[in-house]
Design a protein around this motif. Structure first.
Motif, PDB file in Angstrom:
ATOM      1  N   THR A   1       0.844  -1.209   0.000  1.00  0.00           N
ATOM      2  CA  THR A   1       0.000   0.000   0.000  1.00  0.00           C
ATOM      3  C   THR A   1       0.876   1.254   0.000  1.00  0.00           C
ATOM      4  N   LEU A   2       1.999   1.179   0.718  1.00  0.00           N
ATOM      5  CA  LEU A   2       2.887   2.346   0.791  1.00  0.00           C
ATOM      6  C   LEU A   2       3.544   2.609  -0.572  1.00  0.00           C
ATOM      7  N   GLN A   3       3.975   1.518  -1.221  1.00  0.00           N
ATOM      8  CA  GLN A   3       4.585   1.680  -2.556  1.00  0.00           C
ATOM      9  C   GLN A   3       3.573   2.230  -3.537  1.00  0.00           C
TER      10      GLN A   3
ATOM     11  N   LYS B   1      -5.788   6.879   0.226  1.00  0.00           N
ATOM     12  CA  LYS B   1      -5.965   5.428   0.264  1.00  0.00           C
ATOM     13  C   LYS B   1      -6.285   5.076   1.720  1.00  0.00           C
ATOM     14  N   ALA B   2      -7.496   4.585   1.953  1.00  0.00           N
ATOM     15  CA  ALA B   2      -7.889   4.211   3.310  1.00  0.00           C
ATOM     16  C   ALA B   2      -7.559   2.738   3.489  1.00  0.00           C
ATOM     17  N   VAL B   3      -6.538   2.477   4.299  1.00  0.00           N
ATOM     18  CA  VAL B   3      -6.050   1.107   4.477  1.00  0.00           C
ATOM     19  C   VAL B   3      -6.782   0.449   5.649  1.00  0.00           C
ATOM     20  N   MET B   4      -7.507  -0.634   5.339  1.00  0.00           N
ATOM     21  CA  MET B   4      -8.229  -1.395   6.371  1.00  0.00           C
ATOM     22  C   MET B   4      -7.903  -2.858   6.143  1.00  0.00           C
ATOM     23  N   PRO B   5      -6.840  -3.359   6.764  1.00  0.00           N
ATOM     24  CA  PRO B   5      -6.321  -4.674   6.377  1.00  0.00           C
ATOM     25  C   PRO B   5      -7.377  -5.774   6.299  1.00  0.00           C
ATOM     26  N   GLU B   6      -8.241  -5.818   7.303  1.00  0.00           N
ATOM     27  CA  GLU B   6      -9.207  -6.907   7.379  1.00  0.00           C
ATOM     28  C   GLU B   6     -10.288  -6.688   6.315  1.00  0.00           C
TER      29      GLU B   6
ATOM     30  N   THR C   1       1.493   6.573  -6.973  1.00  0.00           N
ATOM     31  CA  THR C   1       0.316   7.272  -7.508  1.00  0.00           C
ATOM     32  C   THR C   1       0.113   8.644  -6.889  1.00  0.00           C
ATOM     33  N   GLY C   2       0.867   8.979  -5.858  1.00  0.00           N
ATOM     34  CA  GLY C   2       0.738  10.300  -5.230  1.00  0.00           C
ATOM     35  C   GLY C   2      -0.493  10.435  -4.351  1.00  0.00           C
ATOM     36  N   VAL C   3      -1.084   9.307  -3.972  1.00  0.00           N
ATOM     37  CA  VAL C   3      -2.265   9.353  -3.106  1.00  0.00           C
ATOM     38  C   VAL C   3      -1.807   9.273  -1.646  1.00  0.00           C
ATOM     39  N   MET C   4      -2.494  10.006  -0.777  1.00  0.00           N
ATOM     40  CA  MET C   4      -2.107   9.999   0.638  1.00  0.00           C
ATOM     41  C   MET C   4      -2.492   8.670   1.294  1.00  0.00           C
ATOM     42  N   TRP C   5      -1.712   8.259   2.281  1.00  0.00           N
ATOM     43  CA  TRP C   5      -1.917   6.970   2.952  1.00  0.00           C
ATOM     44  C   TRP C   5      -2.570   7.184   4.317  1.00  0.00           C
ATOM     45  N   SER C   6      -3.553   6.367   4.647  1.00  0.00           N
ATOM     46  CA  SER C   6      -4.119   6.439   6.007  1.00  0.00           C
ATOM     47  C   SER C   6      -4.537   5.054   6.462  1.00  0.00           C
ATOM     48  N   LEU C   7      -4.558   4.877   7.771  1.00  0.00           N
ATOM     49  CA  LEU C   7      -4.905   3.569   8.334  1.00  0.00           C
ATOM     50  C   LEU C   7      -6.170   3.701   9.178  1.00  0.00           C
TER      51      LEU C   7
ATOM     52  N   GLU D   1       2.984  10.516   1.696  1.00  0.00           N
ATOM     53  CA  GLU D   1       2.384  11.393   2.701  1.00  0.00           C
ATOM     54  C   GLU D   1       1.329  10.629   3.496  1.00  0.00           C
ATOM     55  N   MET D   2       1.296  10.885   4.800  1.00  0.00           N
ATOM     56  CA  MET D   2       0.338  10.193   5.659  1.00  0.00           C
ATOM     57  C   MET D   2      -0.730  11.177   6.134  1.00  0.00           C
ATOM     58  N   ALA D   3      -1.967  10.693   6.258  1.00  0.00           N
ATOM     59  CA  ALA D   3      -3.049  11.549   6.757  1.00  0.00           C
ATOM     60  C   ALA D   3      -2.746  11.987   8.182  1.00  0.00           C
ATOM     61  N   MET D   4      -3.176  13.194   8.517  1.00  0.00           N
ATOM     62  CA  MET D   4      -2.889  13.755   9.837  1.00  0.00           C
ATOM     63  C   MET D   4      -4.159  13.799  10.688  1.00  0.00           C
ATOM     64  N   VAL D   5      -3.968  13.556  11.971  1.00  0.00           N
ATOM     65  CA  VAL D   5      -5.067  13.742  12.927  1.00  0.00           C
ATOM     66  C   VAL D   5      -5.124  15.232  13.285  1.00  0.00           C
TER      67      VAL D   5
END
Ligand SMILES: NC(=O)C1=CN([C@@H]2O[C@H](COP(=O)(O)OP(=O)(O)OC[C@H]3O[C@@H](n4cnc5c(N)ncnc54)[C@H](OP(=O)(O)O)[C@@H]3O)[C@@H](O)[C@H]2O)C=CC1
Ligand SMILES: O=C(O)CCC(=O)C(=O)O
Ligand SMILES: [Mg+2]
Length: 740
Positions: free
Chosen positions: A238-240, A373-378, A245-251, A327-331
């Protein structure tokens, strides 16, 4: 009149607890007129910590109110109004302990790496306080959550803002395609009551019994695991992908409710994202007790003991990571709090709808909104979010003025499904086999596992399932609305449930009802297609989807799930009335202490109280209670019509002002009703006094805004100071005191 009845009102944390200081005196005064006592039970995080160490607190000891409430839930007399409480992560628990110690409570530290017997004892007690430790204990019934007609009508008339959706949006949900709980799930239904053992069999054939369970006939038992290697590969992929793609990453996980499995998942995300830092400093981090499951904040916290130069080197390495990771989403971009800081900051049920409502975007380091990109492993439930995102891309954002509603009937009683799995969740210490074995040695289910994998079992009892089906049929009939059971044919657990649902449905009169059973993707599409045409569809779901959907749809429909009516008919005959479906809104407290303004909306409390009073009236033959409930509903309707809910901006009406208007309208309704002349006469002077003093009271309430407010604590505020802050109008207080 019947004997004095009792409503139990929970005292919780943060914004809802502050609101209680203002609302409860009003409720107690009004309820007394129907001979109802409103008692409180403290289930706040601080209260639960203190109750856990009652034996060590001397004259500062407090009662175990959660235990008392748990007893009450299995009594037919239970009438509980339950406000949202903190489900604590480890960083929150530690902060609460520090605060209580500073207030003079002799409680021990929470030592994660407990060595001595005393430390181990403290850790064991604290582990019962951690995470979602209240709701599963109290939820001795299934849930019926919906937006009442008046609330829906208000949202249609005063639509909240909705971010536009573009077909070009790159936002999406991403989840594992194998190696997760979904792909390994196995499920069985017990044909007779029986004992089972959960065992680990090592490569050397050694058997370790992890847990024994006494299962009832008809109980559904599932087992599943998540591969640690596949999870870490997935995070890296997901990070790669984001980088390319230049999309921000969030978990997005639920580390609070899934208090054993999701902090581990969160920890893997931390060590994969900051891989370079953990590769270089891992040994030192182990020595100083860094625990990535508590987020990056654990690194910041633990390195404080190191020499300044070393600290700087580590901080430099952390910053280096940002140069090659996406880039990671910020709280909180202003304070530099990232998505991986603390596991309880981003909670999937609320965070995903907030993102979807916000054009599918979250906030970046520069404070700007970006595709994510909203990462939700399950993958089990993550797929529904992708369906909604696809739907918004195709059809545009939902329109609160015209959209229909998706209420929910949720299977949650007796720790159903994943939300009761904590004591059956294990992180594998070695490679081997996990198996579930009957007392006679029959192997019911088994999985090959590797070190680091997360294995878990889930129980769902038969009686709650039957009750859930009955509740769904009743709701469909009462609302005259189609109901859809969300049961996925690809899931072993849902296939077992489907058989039961089909059998149970035969026991009910279904004439004239529209009842479907659909897989998750089909169910959400069906509901959304109807929703944009203004039609309602009841979702009948398991426990996790109950949680997710009762934030997802209300946040689209009403702007917040705080405005939901959330009823739990307890299986023993009592009732629990949860307020809203949302959280405890920590940022509201900050606003109160900084500028003496509380924007918490107690609408959920108003709705819950009205049903609590009405049910009490029906069950105990107390006509006055019923009338109080009816007038409270009318008052709430008037409050919405006249726009007297808290606004968000200082200088306007806040939570306290909305409580005044509730008291005003409620007393007016009671004074003007004609069903009970004595009650009308009783309320007439109060209604007159509040009506005449409206301008003065509102001026007194608004005059305090704009200055910092001291409530003497965060997790355990000072009652006198808090009451003073939350009840600043002398005129209102005097009127209420004269009446009560
Ligand atoms: N039943 C329970 O006991 C529950 C407890 N929780 C706990 O609550 C905490 C926070 O969780 P989470 O829900 O993610 O975050 P929040 O409590 O911060 O809720 C998210 C946002 O919803 C809005 N909101 C929620 N309730 C209200 C209200 N009554 N009035 C006005 N706005 C409201 C606020 O948005 P804005 O500021 O934009 O107006 C808030 O920031 C955690 O500790 C969690 O475990 C969570 C869910 C249920
Ligand atoms: O108990 C919790 O941690 C959260 C509960 C929740 O989110 C819900 O019931 O909707
Ligand atoms: Mg929830």
């Amino acid at each position: 009149m019947s004997t004095r009845s009792k409503i139990t009102y929970t005292f919780t944390d943060e914004a809802p607890a502050l609101a209680t200081y203002s609302l409860l005196p009003i409720v107690q005064a009004f309820a007394a007129s129907a001979d109802i006592e409103v008692e409180t039970r403290d289930i706040s995080l601080a209260g639960r910590i203190l109750a856990s160490f009652a034996d060590q607190l001397g004259d500062k000891r407090v009662e175990d109110d959660l235990a008392k409430l748990a007893e009450l839930t299995v009594s037919p007399d239970a009438n509980i109004v339950k406000l949202p409480n903190i489900s604590a992560s480890v960083p929150q628990l530690k902060a609460a302990i520090t605060e209580l110690q500073a207030q003079g409570y002799n409680i021990p530290d929470y030592v994660e790496d407990a060595q001595t017997d005393a430390e181990k004892d403290a850790r064991a007690r604290y582990s019962k306080v951690l995470g979602s430790a209240v709701n599963p204990v109290l939820r001795e019934g299934n849930s019926d959550r919906r937006a009442p007609a008046a609330v829906k009508a208000y949202a249609r008339k005063h639509p909240h803002s909705m971010g536009k959706w573009s077909k070009a949006s790159q936002s999406h949900a991403d989840y594992m395609r194998g190696g997760d709980f979904f792909s390994s799930e196995q499920s069985i239904t017990m044909t007779a009551a029986g004992d089972v053992r959960i065992e680990f069999v090592g490569k050397d054939g050694q058997v370790e019994v992890k847990k024994q369970l006494a299962l009832k006939e008809g109980e559904v038992l599932d087992s599943m695991f998540m591969s640690c290697n596949k999870l870490r590969e997935f995070f890296e992929y997901t990070l790669q992908d984001c980088k390319e793609t230049g999309v921000m990453w969030s978990l997005h996980v639920k580390a609070t409710m899934m208090k054993i499995s999701h902090p581990i998942v969160f920890g893997h995300a931390v060590t994969v994202y900051y891989k370079d830092v953990f590769d270089k400093w891992g040994t030192l981090f182990d020595e100083i007790g860094v625990n990535p499951n508590n987020g990056l904040s654990s690194v910041y916290d633990k390195i404080k003991t190191l020499p300044a130069s070393q600290q700087e080197e580590i901080l430099h390495d952390i910053h280096e990571v940002y140069s090659h990771r996406p880039e990671m989403a910020m709280v909180d971009s202003v304070k530099g709090i990232t998505n991986l800081h603390i596991p309880s900051d981003v909670i999937v049920d609320a965070s995903m709808p907030a993102m979807i409502r916000n054009s599918g975007q979250m906030w970046g380091r520069d404070g700007k909104q970006k595709d994510t990109k909203a990462v939700m492993p399950e993958s089990t439930y993550a797929r529904i979010y992708q369906e909604m995102i696809n739907f918004c891309k195709t059809n545009g954002a939902f329109d609160p003025r015209t959209m229909g509603s998706v209420p929910n009937v949720g299977l949650m009683a007796q720790k159903a499904e994943e939300y009761g799995s904590h004591d059956k969740t294990f992180e594998m210490k070695a490679d081997g086999t996990m198996r579930v074995v009957l007392a006679d040695g029959t192997v019911l289910m088994q999985h090959q596992v590797e070190k680091g994998d997360i294995w878990r079992a889930c129980q769902t009892k038969d009686a709650p399932i039957r009750d859930w089906v009955k509740l769904a049929v009743t709701r469909a009939r009462q609302s005259d609305t189609p109901a859809v059971f969300w049961l996925d044919p690809e899931r072993a657990h849902d296939r077992e449930l489907k058989k039961k649902v089909e059998t149970c449905l035969k026991d009910h009169d279904l004439s004239g009802l529209e009842i479907h059973i659909m897989g998750y993707n089909e169910a959400i599409r069906f509901s959304m297609e109807r929703m944009i045409r203004g039609q309602d569809t009841i979702s009948v779901t398991g426990n996790v989807l109950r949680d997710y959907l009762t934030d997802l749809f209300p946040i689209m429909e009403l702007g917040t799930s705080a405005k939901m009516l959330s009823i739990v008919p307890l299986m023993a005959g009592g009732g629990m009335y949860e307020t809203g479906a949302g959280g405890s809104a920590p940022k509201h407290v900050q606003q109160l202490t900084e500028e003496n303004y509380l924007r918490w909306d107690s609408l959920g409390e108003f709705l819950a109280l009205a049903v609590s009073l009405e049910e009490m009236g029906i069950k105990s033959g107390n006509a006055k209670a019923k009338l109080l409930g009816k007038c409270l509903d009318a008052a709430t309707g008037k409050l919405l019509d006249n726009n007297k809910s808290p606004s968000r901006k200082i200088g306007e009406l806040d939570n306290r002002g909305s409580h005044f208007y509730l008291a005003l309208y409620w007393s007016q309704e009671l004074a003007s009703q004609t069903e009970d002349a004595a009650l009308a006469a009783h309320f007439a002077p109060l209604a007159k006094r509040l009506t005449e003093s409206e301008a003065k009271i509102v001026a007194e309430l608004n005059a305090v805004q704009g200055q910092p407010a001291d409530i003497g604590g965060y997790y355990r505020t000072n009652p006198e100071l808090t009451s003073k802050v939350m009840r600043p109008s002398e005129t209102f207080n005097t009127a209420l005191a004269a009446f009560a």
